[in-house]
Motif scaffolding. Structure first.
Motif, PDB file in Angstrom:
ATOM      1  N   UNK A 156     -23.533   7.008  20.961  1.00  0.00           N
ATOM      2  CA  UNK A 156     -22.420   7.278  21.493  1.00  0.00           C
ATOM      3  C   UNK A 156     -21.752   7.793  20.107  1.00  0.00           C
ATOM      4  N   UNK A 157     -20.886   9.157  20.153  1.00  0.00           N
ATOM      5  CA  UNK A 157     -20.343   9.878  19.222  1.00  0.00           C
ATOM      6  C   UNK A 157     -19.182   8.896  18.271  1.00  0.00           C
ATOM      7  N   UNK A 158     -18.535   9.502  17.205  1.00  0.00           N
ATOM      8  CA  UNK A 158     -17.291   8.591  16.664  1.00  0.00           C
ATOM      9  C   UNK A 158     -15.936   9.219  17.965  1.00  0.00           C
ATOM     10  N   UNK A 159     -15.965  10.149  18.634  1.00  0.00           N
ATOM     11  CA  UNK A 159     -14.499  10.064  19.653  1.00  0.00           C
ATOM     12  C   UNK A 159     -14.945   9.964  20.514  1.00  0.00           C
ATOM     13  N   UNK A 160     -16.252   9.131  20.719  1.00  0.00           N
ATOM     14  CA  UNK A 160     -16.591   8.696  22.429  1.00  0.00           C
ATOM     15  C   UNK A 160     -15.433   7.627  23.040  1.00  0.00           C
ATOM     16  N   UNK A 208     -33.889   9.530  36.010  1.00  0.00           N
ATOM     17  CA  UNK A 208     -33.679  10.168  35.095  1.00  0.00           C
ATOM     18  C   UNK A 208     -33.080  11.398  33.792  1.00  0.00           C
ATOM     19  N   UNK A 209     -31.955  11.035  33.093  1.00  0.00           N
ATOM     20  CA  UNK A 209     -31.586  12.655  32.753  1.00  0.00           C
ATOM     21  C   UNK A 209     -31.913  12.666  31.521  1.00  0.00           C
ATOM     22  N   UNK A 210     -31.231  12.668  30.530  1.00  0.00           N
ATOM     23  CA  UNK A 210     -31.628  14.199  29.049  1.00  0.00           C
ATOM     24  C   UNK A 210     -31.116  12.814  27.885  1.00  0.00           C
ATOM     25  N   UNK A 214     -23.373  13.684  29.087  1.00  0.00           N
ATOM     26  CA  UNK A 214     -23.976  15.320  29.497  1.00  0.00           C
ATOM     27  C   UNK A 214     -23.988  15.153  30.800  1.00  0.00           C
ATOM     28  N   UNK A 215     -23.156  16.299  32.000  1.00  0.00           N
ATOM     29  CA  UNK A 215     -21.920  17.371  30.697  1.00  0.00           C
ATOM     30  C   UNK A 215     -20.790  16.906  31.421  1.00  0.00           C
ATOM     31  N   UNK A 216     -20.678  15.650  31.156  1.00  0.00           N
ATOM     32  CA  UNK A 216     -19.292  14.905  31.526  1.00  0.00           C
ATOM     33  C   UNK A 216     -19.046  14.281  32.238  1.00  0.00           C
TER      34      UNK A 216
END
Length: 235
Positions: free
Chosen positions: A93-97, A180-182, A134-136
């Motif tokens: 998870x990025x900081x702006x998750x 399964x995804x990315x 992703x993709x959201x």
């Protein structure tokens, strides 16, 4: 007319079946909330819905008791290590998750890793709108992500990891299969899926298995995980 009646009957049966399956999890949540004051309940989790540090310490202290079976001790300690960010992580998870909702308890599969070691599984729900996974996740929908810690990558073809959900605000019910995804293409095995839950309070119950693959992508074995549940709000 007959078709409409049939569909309504199927809907009622579906809701009753899944409410029955969700009953143990809902009872656990209700008893937990009733046993503590609101202020204490809020301090038991952080802003991502994970156990607070003092809760993790209590779990670790419990695991150290001499009467706790070794298998249970290993599961509890693995869960504590995961939530503290020690060892191998789950979904990056990025900081702006976006704010996520952790399923209430980690789950476990015996004889999963290399056919003889237990694996701990963790699941999250991400209500939309959100940029992850992703993709959201669109508004009014919810993404579910399950990770089997310590395992190899997931096979392309999965036998079935499912999230059964019920939106108690709008009456929608559904079953979402995770595939399964990315996410984590090199492992640990991670499955995901998106459900059209709509807005409101949602109850979700996850169960099923994850099929693992070797370095060539060939399926090796399927790890069946014990059920886990959560409740969250979709804006």
């Amino acid at each position: 007319m007959v078709t409409s009646i049939t569909r309504n009957l199927e809907r009622v049966i579906f809701v009753r079946i899944h409410l029955r399956r969700l009953a143990p999890a809902l009872l656990t949540v209700a008893l937990s909330v009733a046993a503590v004051s609101p202020a204490h309940a809020q301090s038991s989790i952080d802003y991502l819905g994970r156990p607070a540090p003092h809760i993790l310490q209590q779990m670790e202290d419990f695991a150290a008791k001499p009467f706790v079976p070794e298998d249970l001790r290993n599961v509890v300690l693995a869960a504590v290590a995961f939530y503290r960010g020690e060892g191998e992580g789950g979904v990056p998870l990025p900081e702006n998750a976006p704010i996520i909702n952790q399923f209430i308890w980690p789950t476990v599969s015996a004889s999963c890793i290399n056919g003889n070691l237990s694996a701990t599984g963790t699941a999250i729900a991400i209500p939309g709108p959100a940029s992850l996974p992703l993709p959201g996740t669109p508004a009014g929908q919810t993404s579910f992500v399950f990770t089997a810690l310590g395992t190899s990558t997931a096979a392309d073809q999965q036998r079935g990891m499912f999230v059964h959900w019920l939106n108690i605000s709008n009456g929608r019910v559904g079953v979402t299969q995770l595939t399964k995804g990315s996410i984590n293409p090199q492992g640990p095995a991670t499955l995901s899926g998106t459900a059209d839950t709509g807005h409101g309070q949602v109850l979700a119950w996850l169960d099923g298995g994850v099929t693992l693959a070797d370095a060539t992508g060939a399926p090796t074995n399927t790890c069946n995980f014990a059920p886990t549940a959560t409740s969250f709000f979709v804006n």
